[in-house]
Each structure stands twice: as structure tokens, then as C-alpha cells.
Design an enzyme around this catalytic site. Structure first.
Site, mmCIF file in Angstrom:
data_model
loop_
_atom_site.group_PDB
_atom_site.id
_atom_site.type_symbol
_atom_site.label_atom_id
_atom_site.label_comp_id
_atom_site.label_asym_id
_atom_site.label_seq_id
_atom_site.Cartn_x
_atom_site.Cartn_y
_atom_site.Cartn_z
ATOM 1 C CE LYS A 226 -27.795 -21.043 -3.726
ATOM 2 N NZ LYS A 226 -27.187 -19.717 -3.672
ATOM 3 N NE ARG A 260 -33.279 -15.856 -2.870
ATOM 4 C CZ ARG A 260 -33.331 -17.036 -3.471
ATOM 5 N NH1 ARG A 260 -32.430 -17.979 -3.170
ATOM 6 N NH2 ARG A 260 -34.252 -17.296 -4.375
#
Length: 281
Positions: A226, A260
Site C-alpha cells: 500500500k 491479506r
């Protein structure tokens, strides 16, 4: 103020199996899209997608999360119709489900989720937490499926208290779930790292993840590759493995029960080593 629900439980057999181990379950990301921010469409070809699913399971993935529309936590992807999403999923989903690991369907469209749950997926993963598609909650309830409820916003607002916003969002989602007949024990909460948040807010959500445990439900964290990592150490998505692992190990320490990730082998190793060291302390 964060609402308090029942203690974490999982009476659904898929969730029960995933959460039975002492450490967090690992969810491997499989993007069957041509424009994913993280892997650039490497697995858009059905054969490559199936091979990647096999690879991730061999590396220790407990769940395979299949998505056929880029949700790009930042930027503006081209909208994809439900039919296009289904065209991308049809050659892949049943074959991946046949490999034996539970499959989650990452979609914000109830029609796609309904098809996927009938085609072999066992979990719904909604990046809009049941709040975008008005039929999502009732579709999931009708299939008696577990659901991952993710926090999201249309745009980041640096002025808000992000933890209050996440808590209020989850409260609305849980009300929608209850009204539709989804048991609380079928729900996993995801703070949505990178979605509708500034990098600073994503860092805050990770640092204060433990506050969300007062909901009494399992937590999922997906910090893999991210943008907040680049805000700390400038890097491209495929250069953020170290930052992803650091965030995930700390998230597990704060109570995340599912992680995840795009990088399954490295994440499994990091979590197991952290767990082994923690057991000695």
C-alpha cells in the site's frame, strides 16, 4: 465511541477452520484484472491465474482472494460492468476452488458475489462493507456465507478522526447485516488500509488497530504494497515487501486474525518466526 458486540466467534465452518490456528490465517491475493496497481495484470490470463493460485497454496496461503475489478485504493480505475467481471472470473474461479483452499470473492457487486458463491467461492469480500450495493447483504445472507466488511470512503479527508469514522462505518454495516439476517459470527472486519484514507490515516488505523477488537469480531488487515509505505520510504508497489511485512507482523500482534497479502511465502515465514519468538517471551 466504538460499539461492543459479542466475543469473537465463528460458527460458520469456513471461518471456524480458518480461525482455529493460534496465528493469523494468510489470504493470498489473486487479481484477474489487466490494471491492478500491485501486479500490473500479471495474472489476467486464466492459466497464469491458476498457476499463481497453486503457488500461493503451496507457499502456505489459507485462503485465495479472487478479484476481477481493480478497486485501486488511490487513482480512478475505469468502471467494470458485472458482465465483464464475470467474463474474467468464469475461466478461473471454479478451477481455483477445486484446488481445495477456501476462496473469497472480492467484488462490490451483488450479482457477481451471488454467481461466485454458487460457483465455488465460500466467502464474500466487499470493499464497501455492504453499504454500496443495496442487494449485497441479502445476497450474502441467502447464501449463508461469511463476509469481510471493509471500511471505505469515496475520498480521503485529512480533517476527520479516522478511527471514529471506521467505528461509525462498521456500526452501520453491522446494522445492515443484522437486518438482512447475517449472523455477527459470520462477519470479519477490515479497516481498509489505503482506501479513502491519507497515508497518515492508514498508519493511524494500523497503530490503533487494537481499538477495533471491542467490536468482538475477527479483524483482517491488508497492508500489502500500500501507498502509505511509500510515504515513509519512497518505493514502487513491487518494492514494498519489507514495509508490508512490518505492518502485517505488527497487525497480528494487535489482534488481526487474517492477513491479506500479495507475497504469501515471505508473509507466512515472517508471521511464523514472529509467533515462535513471541512464544518464548
Amino acid at each position: 465511541m466504538i460499539a461492543t458486540l459479542a466475543r469473537p466467534s465463528a460458527d460458520h465452518p469456513v471461518l471456524s477452520a480458518l480461525l482455529a490456528r493460534p496465528g493469523p490465517a494468510v489470504m493470498g491475493v489473486l487479481n484477474v484484472t489487466p490494471d491492478s496497481f500491485s501486479d500490473g495484470g500479471r495474472f489476467f490470463d486464466p492459466g497464469q491465474a491458476l498457476a499463481q493460485a497453486r503457488r500461493m497454496i503451496a507457499e502456505g496461503a489459507d485462503i485465495i482472494d479472487i478479484g476481477a475489478e481493480s478497486t485501486r485504493p488511490y487513482g480512478a480505475p475505469q468502471p467494470v460492468s458485472a458482465e465483464e467481471e464475470l467474463q474474467r472470473l468464469r475461466p478461473v474461479l471454479a478451477a481455483v476452488a477445486a484446488l481445495g483452499a477456501p476462496v473469497s470473492i472480492d467484488s462490490m457487486k451483488s450479482a457477481v458475489v451471488a454467481w461466485a458463491l454458487e460457483a465455488g467461492a465460500g466467502i464474500a469480500n466487499d470493499v464497501w462493507g455492504l453499504q454500496r450495493d443495496p442487494d449485497m447483504a441479502k445476497v450474502i445472507a441467502a447464501h449463508n456465507a461469511p463476509v469481510i466488511v471493509m471500511h471505505n470512503r469515496d475520498r480521503a479527508d485529512p480533517a476527520i478522526d479516522i478511527m471514529q469514522d471506521i467505528a461509525a462505518f462498521f456500526t452501520r454495516s453491522l446494522d445492515l447485516a443484522s437486518r438482512a439476517g447475517i449472523p455477527a459470527s459470520h462477519i470479519v472486519l477490515d479497516p481498509g488500509i489505503g482506501f479513502g484514507k491519507t497515508p497518515e490515516q492508514s498508519i493511524t488505523a494500523l497503530a490503533r488497530l487494537g481499538e477495533l477488537r471491542t467490536f468482538g469480531l475477527p479483524l483482517l488487515v491488508g497492508a500489502s504494497r500500500k501507498r502509505f509505505i511509500s510515504s515513509i520510504t519512497p518505493s514502487e508497489p513491487d518494492q514494498r515487501l519489507g514495509g508490508s511485512i512490518a505492518a502485517h507482523v505488527l497487525a497480528a500482534r494487535s489482534g488481526a486474525r487474517i492477513i491479506r497479502t500479495h507475497d504469501v511465502a515471505e508473509t507466512v515465514q515472517a508471521l511464523r518466526v514472529a509467533e515462535a519468538i513471541g512464544d518464548r517471551s
